[in-house]
Design a protein around this motif. Structure first.
Motif, PDB file in Angstrom:
ATOM      1  N   PHE A   6      28.525 -12.604  74.604  1.00 11.55           N
ATOM      2  CA  PHE A   6      27.467 -11.670  74.993  1.00 11.55           C
ATOM      3  C   PHE A   6      26.328 -11.695  73.979  1.00 11.55           C
ATOM      4  O   PHE A   6      25.151 -11.731  74.353  1.00 11.55           O
ATOM      5  N   THR A  10      22.565 -12.977  74.732  1.00 14.23           N
ATOM      6  CA  THR A  10      21.460 -12.029  74.545  1.00 14.23           C
ATOM      7  C   THR A  10      20.390 -12.612  73.631  1.00 14.23           C
ATOM      8  O   THR A  10      19.187 -12.505  73.919  1.00 14.23           O
ATOM      9  N   ILE A 225      24.853 -12.692  80.840  1.00 14.90           N
ATOM     10  CA  ILE A 225      24.967 -11.352  80.251  1.00 14.90           C
ATOM     11  C   ILE A 225      25.590 -10.390  81.245  1.00 14.90           C
ATOM     12  O   ILE A 225      26.471  -9.586  80.901  1.00 14.90           O
ATOM     13  N   ASN A 229      29.138  -8.320  80.951  1.00 14.53           N
ATOM     14  CA  ASN A 229      29.195  -6.874  81.200  1.00 14.53           C
ATOM     15  C   ASN A 229      30.270  -6.534  82.225  1.00 14.53           C
ATOM     16  O   ASN A 229      31.022  -5.561  82.070  1.00 14.53           O
TER      17      ASN A 229
END
Length: 243
Positions: A6, A10, A225, A229
């Motif tokens: 992640f 990002t 991403i 999540n």
């Protein structure tokens, strides 16, 4: 693992977002006289909060591409282009600024100026007044401006040790954190070409291709991403579910 993934995704998305902004601005100024596009460079940085072997891309650093644009002949003696390293100096309400755009004109007060009203400065920081009714105005290769045989001033041309000191203030206008450095025999002043304009150095075809590539990469990273999540959300639900 998903946490590290992640963070990496990002960082990549932020970098691509910055590249997207730079590329879009280059395309928007592809027809702006004297515009020098920006180029974004990336580097790997170690994730401080992650394991020592986890690397991610930096947000990217935009640098001015100093390659000169093509010179276009206009026949207007007040149009000037620089052949070599340097910038014209202009006076704005926020201080002296620097530009490669030489599409000059005479403003309402009779001074040489840019289209936005910024005064073109001569050596010593003085503005250059063109006598009303002057029939013949000429600009020599060293930047000396004359009208009807009378010398009016000499264009102030600035050079900087590094383009990293230049900060873009929109279009082809720059401010600088460092003062200009003098010209010498090793680095002579650029030649002023009267009756010509330097075009933008942005290659519109290449820039559009870059825009598509960056956009697709950004979209892919945003999907990654979202995937991480979703994984973390499912894991949290599974852990909290009664057995």
């Amino acid at each position: 693992m998903s946490s590290a993934g992640f963070a990496i995704a990002t960082a990549g998305a932020v970098a691509q977002s910055n590249a997207l902004d730079v590329t879009a601005n280059n395309i928007a100024n592809a027809s702006t006289a004297g515009f020098h596009g920006d180029r974004v460079t990336f580097s790997e940085v170690l994730g401080k909060a992650k394991s020592a072997d986890t690397a991610m891309v930096s947000a990217g650093t935009a640098r001015v591409d100093t390659q000169a644009g093509a010179l276009t002949q206009t026949g207007n003696p007040l149009d000037c282009a620089l052949e070599g390293d340097g910038y014209f100096t202009v006076k704005t309400p926020t201080g002296d600024r620097y530009t490669r755009a030489g599409n000059f004109q005479i403003d309402s007060s009779g001074d040489l100026a840019m289209a936005d009203g910024s005064k073109v400065l001569g050596e010593g920081g003085a503005t250059i007044a063109i006598p009303k009714g002057a029939s013949v105005t000429a600009v020599a290769e060293d930047g000396t401006i004359s009208a009807d045989g009378q010398t009016l001033g000499k264009l102030a041309i600035a050079r900087f040790a590094s383009t990293s000191s230049l900060h873009r203030e929109g279009g082809a206008l720059f401010s600088s954190k460092a003062p200009p450095v003098p010209f010498d025999a090793k680095d002579p002043a650029p030649r002023v070409r009267s009756g010509m304009i330097e075009s933008s150095n942005v290659n519109i075809v290449h820039s559009v291709v870059d825009l598509v590539k960056v956009s697709r990469t950004y979209e892919s990273l945003m999907k990654m991403i979202q995937g991480y999540n979703d994984i973390e959300s499912r894991a949290a639900r599974d852990i909290g579910a009664p057995k």
